[in-house]
Design an enzyme around this catalytic site. Sequence first.
Site, PDB file in Angstrom:
ATOM      1  N   ASP A  34       0.834  -1.207   0.000  1.00  0.00           N
ATOM      2  CA  ASP A  34       0.000   0.000   0.000  1.00  0.00           C
ATOM      3  C   ASP A  34       0.871   1.261   0.000  1.00  0.00           C
ATOM      4  O   ASP A  34       1.992   1.236   0.503  1.00  0.00           O
ATOM      5  CB  ASP A  34      -0.890  -0.031   1.261  1.00  0.00           C
ATOM      6  CG  ASP A  34      -2.091   0.885   1.134  1.00  0.00           C
ATOM      7  OD1 ASP A  34      -2.282   1.486   0.052  1.00  0.00           O
ATOM      8  OD2 ASP A  34      -2.845   1.008   2.117  1.00  0.00           O
ATOM      9  N   HIS A  51       2.616   3.404  -8.810  1.00  0.00           N
ATOM     10  CA  HIS A  51       2.415   1.978  -9.101  1.00  0.00           C
ATOM     11  C   HIS A  51       3.623   1.409  -9.858  1.00  0.00           C
ATOM     12  O   HIS A  51       4.035   0.269  -9.639  1.00  0.00           O
ATOM     13  CB  HIS A  51       1.143   1.766  -9.916  1.00  0.00           C
ATOM     14  CG  HIS A  51      -0.110   2.099  -9.147  1.00  0.00           C
ATOM     15  ND1 HIS A  51      -0.331   1.661  -7.865  1.00  0.00           N
ATOM     16  CD2 HIS A  51      -1.204   2.840  -9.475  1.00  0.00           C
ATOM     17  CE1 HIS A  51      -1.508   2.102  -7.433  1.00  0.00           C
ATOM     18  NE2 HIS A  51      -2.050   2.824  -8.385  1.00  0.00           N
ATOM     19  N   SER A  79      -6.993  -5.973  -5.931  1.00  0.00           N
ATOM     20  CA  SER A  79      -8.112  -6.594  -5.225  1.00  0.00           C
ATOM     21  C   SER A  79      -9.380  -6.526  -6.068  1.00  0.00           C
ATOM     22  O   SER A  79      -9.465  -5.738  -7.025  1.00  0.00           O
ATOM     23  CB  SER A  79      -8.346  -5.887  -3.884  1.00  0.00           C
ATOM     24  OG  SER A  79      -9.017  -4.663  -4.109  1.00  0.00           O
ATOM     25  N   LEU A 145      11.674 -20.153  -4.083  1.00  0.00           N
ATOM     26  CA  LEU A 145      10.610 -19.281  -3.580  1.00  0.00           C
ATOM     27  C   LEU A 145       9.359 -19.351  -4.465  1.00  0.00           C
ATOM     28  O   LEU A 145       9.464 -19.287  -5.690  1.00  0.00           O
ATOM     29  CB  LEU A 145      11.121 -17.828  -3.558  1.00  0.00           C
ATOM     30  CG  LEU A 145      10.070 -16.785  -3.178  1.00  0.00           C
ATOM     31  CD1 LEU A 145       9.898 -16.718  -1.664  1.00  0.00           C
ATOM     32  CD2 LEU A 145      10.446 -15.411  -3.720  1.00  0.00           C
TER      33      LEU A 145
HETATM   34  C1  FPP Z   1      -2.200   0.228  -3.260  1.00  0.00           C
HETATM   35  O1  FPP Z   1      -1.630   1.502  -3.179  1.00  0.00           O
HETATM   36  C2  FPP Z   1      -1.560  -0.504  -4.339  1.00  0.00           C
HETATM   37  C3  FPP Z   1      -2.212  -1.126  -5.351  1.00  0.00           C
HETATM   38  C4  FPP Z   1      -3.671  -1.151  -5.485  1.00  0.00           C
HETATM   39  C5  FPP Z   1      -1.472  -1.779  -6.425  1.00  0.00           C
HETATM   40  C6  FPP Z   1      -0.288  -2.557  -6.003  1.00  0.00           C
HETATM   41  C7  FPP Z   1       0.477  -2.997  -7.167  1.00  0.00           C
HETATM   42  C8  FPP Z   1       1.814  -2.975  -7.266  1.00  0.00           C
HETATM   43  C9  FPP Z   1       2.699  -2.528  -6.168  1.00  0.00           C
HETATM   44  C10 FPP Z   1       2.515  -3.450  -8.474  1.00  0.00           C
HETATM   45  C11 FPP Z   1       2.146  -4.847  -8.785  1.00  0.00           C
HETATM   46  C12 FPP Z   1       3.122  -5.482  -9.636  1.00  0.00           C
HETATM   47  C13 FPP Z   1       2.901  -6.564 -10.396  1.00  0.00           C
HETATM   48  C14 FPP Z   1       4.050  -7.201 -11.016  1.00  0.00           C
HETATM   49  C15 FPP Z   1       1.564  -7.112 -10.666  1.00  0.00           C
HETATM   50  P1  FPP Z   1      -2.576   2.779  -3.348  1.00  0.00           P
HETATM   51  O2  FPP Z   1      -2.629   3.115  -4.778  1.00  0.00           O
HETATM   52  O3  FPP Z   1      -3.914   2.518  -2.728  1.00  0.00           O
HETATM   53  O4  FPP Z   1      -1.804   3.862  -2.535  1.00  0.00           O
HETATM   54  P2  FPP Z   1      -2.445   5.111  -1.768  1.00  0.00           P
HETATM   55  O5  FPP Z   1      -3.236   4.547  -0.624  1.00  0.00           O
HETATM   56  O6  FPP Z   1      -1.242   5.862  -1.316  1.00  0.00           O
HETATM   57  O7  FPP Z   1      -3.278   5.858  -2.752  1.00  0.00           O
END
Ligand code: FPP
Length: 254
Positions: A34, A51, A79, A145
């Site tokens: 997050d 991201h 999600s 892993l």
């Molecule tokens: C939440 O942060 C993050 C996500 C919804 C996406 C997570 C995905 C990645 C880290 C990359 C995934 C990589 C692969 C290879 C599939 P947020 O956007 O809610 O952050 P905020 O709360 O600061 O807005």
Amino acid sequence: MKERLNLWFGKTKQADRVDITSGKIPKHVAVIMDGNGRWARKRGLPRVAGHHQGMKNVKQITMTANDLGIEILTLYAFSTENWKRPKDEVDFLMKLPQEFLGLEIEELIKNNVQIRMMGSREGLPEHALRPIEEGIERTKNNTGLILNFALNYGGRKELLYAAKQLCESVSRGELKPEELTEEHMEAVLQSSGLPDPDLLIRTSGELRVSNFMLWQMAYTEMWFTDALWPEFTKEHFYEAIAGYQQRARRFGGI
Ligand code: FPP
């Protein structure tokens, strides 16, 4: 590796130096990645830049988990609720599996990493699903892993789907309701075959589970850190492991 980990300072004081390699390493670590949006906003960048940086960090943390001897790393990448985000952001997120695996698959193979996925394949665009399926196929015989992506995943959906499968077994006469055990349930979960997470790490200071592995986290130790996912370093990871090593896990016993 031992030498490198011995150099780690859990906090900044010499007295707090911890050698995590001499303690118990969790088998299964799950991560709610997050804080990508906040990381970007702090830098005056669009959310998607966060991201993208978050995707780059997946590589670093995967390699760290592998070095530590962690057996399974489950990452909450998207999600079932994330579809509510603006279309541009969803579209960007859906391109990340392809970019990540395009860049990293050979290195993952070289490191004996096995790729898996939890979540509903239905609804995922072909360009997100295909590289994952290819990655799963290409790494299926690897024994190192397990890098388990939770993509289009929701704990309630998973439980609902599991309940439906069990009901179908009952209605086909394969099982009687009074015979149902936790093992039957576990066999129809998307994590089937994997042990429950020992440690959940959530970055960015949020203190929620957010519909993640609701069944599997019954006895998982939780570690919350203020670090935002793109800036969650291997030192933060070591700190979480050191914290885990100080917990007394009783699983309801004494
Ligand atoms: C939440 O942060 C993050 C996500 C919804 C996406 C997570 C995905 C990645 C880290 C990359 C995934 C990589 C692969 C290879 C599939 P947020 O956007 O809610 O952050 P905020 O709360 O600061 O807005």
